[in-house]
Design a protein around this motif. Structure first.
Motif, short mmCIF file in Angstrom:
data_model
loop_
_atom_site.label_atom_id
_atom_site.label_comp_id
_atom_site.label_asym_id
_atom_site.label_seq_id
_atom_site.Cartn_x
_atom_site.Cartn_y
_atom_site.Cartn_z
N GLN A 185 -5.95 4.19 3.54
CA GLN A 185 -4.67 4.39 2.70
C GLN A 185 -4.71 5.45 2.27
O GLN A 185 -2.56 5.89 1.52
CB GLN A 185 -5.32 3.54 1.17
CG GLN A 185 -4.35 3.86 0.05
CD GLN A 185 -3.54 2.97 -0.12
OE1 GLN A 185 -4.00 1.16 0.38
NE2 GLN A 185 -2.50 2.78 -0.36
N GLN A 210 0.68 -0.90 -0.11
CA GLN A 210 0.14 0.24 0.02
C GLN A 210 0.96 1.63 -0.11
O GLN A 210 0.87 2.41 -0.72
CB GLN A 210 -0.93 0.00 1.11
CG GLN A 210 -2.41 -1.06 1.03
CD GLN A 210 -2.69 -1.00 2.33
OE1 GLN A 210 -2.82 -2.28 3.04
NE2 GLN A 210 -3.58 0.23 2.66
N GLY A 254 -1.62 -6.12 -3.22
CA GLY A 254 -3.01 -5.67 -2.53
C GLY A 254 -4.28 -6.90 -2.38
O GLY A 254 -4.73 -6.97 -1.30
#
Length: 303
Positions: free
Chosen positions: A92, A26, A234
């Motif tokens: 995020q 991420q 991810g």
């Protein structure tokens, strides 16, 4: 320990490692695309990755089992998708180094993000007070240790906290709400419908993220290609592979074993950040991580 339990523990260990290292992916992905673009594509991949598992389990269904009502499935998946979208977006954005730096803010690190996100484990039983649930002593001691650990990990000597850490902390509140919502929606579901519900929530989160990305972020094929490995990890590994392993493992795993092993996700995030991104935790931060990990374990093992 029999062979089935040992196999389950090994699969859970692999699951925790995959999820922990996802924080590294991420962080890396933010060098190339915006946070909502990253989440939108990875959750879309995750939803697609679970489709083979659903089809396989569907074939094993008995003829008289028609599953959950489609409207209930859609509504439940949408509600879960909204909570997932909020938690995942805040997480995020908190890891978006270049984007936050451009605004004059400091992002979180993969290691910090893993431990701060893990606070949802402590928050779930505390939030349960609103549902007339009564947390045990393990929850309160665990919460106290987690708060002290969070202070040591993220709050500086002049009592400031990075904006990225703060976003991820707020995100942990939504992760806790997400878990409570699953607790309301999932009882009575068989394995097929449970995974279908997850797939619907991943799809809903993907759609919401992509809509937000279309409005607020700039999209380029060059950026997408640069982020492709991180997005693939991810989406396919963190969602598809790890979720499948968890479903298989928890059929035979002892609950205490599962709680301990899955809590190692935060440890793997810290190790991955150190080895792959060169992140360094101070002694103060490592003590904070240790206290938070103990707090998480206590809240799960003595709820």
């Amino acid at each position: 320990m029999n062979s089935r339990t040992l196999r389950a523990d090994i699969l859970l260990f692999i699951t925790a490692a995959i999820w922990g290292l996802a924080f590294v992916a991420q962080r890396v992905g933010m060098e190339h695309v915006g946070p909502l673009t990253f989440n939108g594509i990875r959750f879309a991949l995750g939803a697609l990755a679970l489709t083979p598992l659903i089809l396989t389990l569907e074939k094993r269904r008995t003829p008289d089992n028609h599953g959950t009502d489609k409207k209930k499935m859609a509504l439940g998946g949408l509600l879960l998708g909204l909570a997932l979208f909020a938690g995942a977006s805040l997480q995020q954005i908190g890891l978006a180094g270049p984007q936050l730096a451009a605004l004059g803010f400091e992002a979180s690190t993969a290691g910090k993000a893993g431990f701060i996100t893990g606070l949802y484990v402590v928050l779930v039983p505390i939030f349960g007070l609103a549902l007339a649930q009564r947390p045990g002593w393990g929850t309160w001691i665990g919460a106290t240790l987690a708060v002290v650990g969070m202070y040591l990990l993220s709050v500086t000597a002049d009592l400031t906290i990075s904006f990225g850490d703060l976003l991820i902390l707020v995100g942990a509140l939504f992760w806790a709400g997400h878990v409570l919502l699953i607790g309301k929606l999932s009882p009575g579901l068989d394995a097929v419908d449970a995974i279908k519900l997850s797939t619907v929530q991943f799809a809903a989160c993907a759609v919401l993220s992509l809509i937000g990305a279309a409005v607020t972020e700039e999209f380029t094929m060059t950026g997408l290609m640069g982020a492709a490995p991180a997005i693939a990890y991810g989406g396919l590994m963190s969602v598809g592979v790890a979720y499948t392993l968890q479903v298989i493992a928890q059929r035979d795993a002892e609950p205490a074993h599962a709680a301990i092993i899955l809590s190692l996700e935060a440890v793997f995030a810290a190790i991955g950040g150190c080895l792959m991104l060169g992140e360094i935790l101070t002694v103060r931060a490592m003590i904070g991580c240790g206290l938070m990990l103990v707090g998480m374990l206590l809240s799960q093992l003595r709820p």
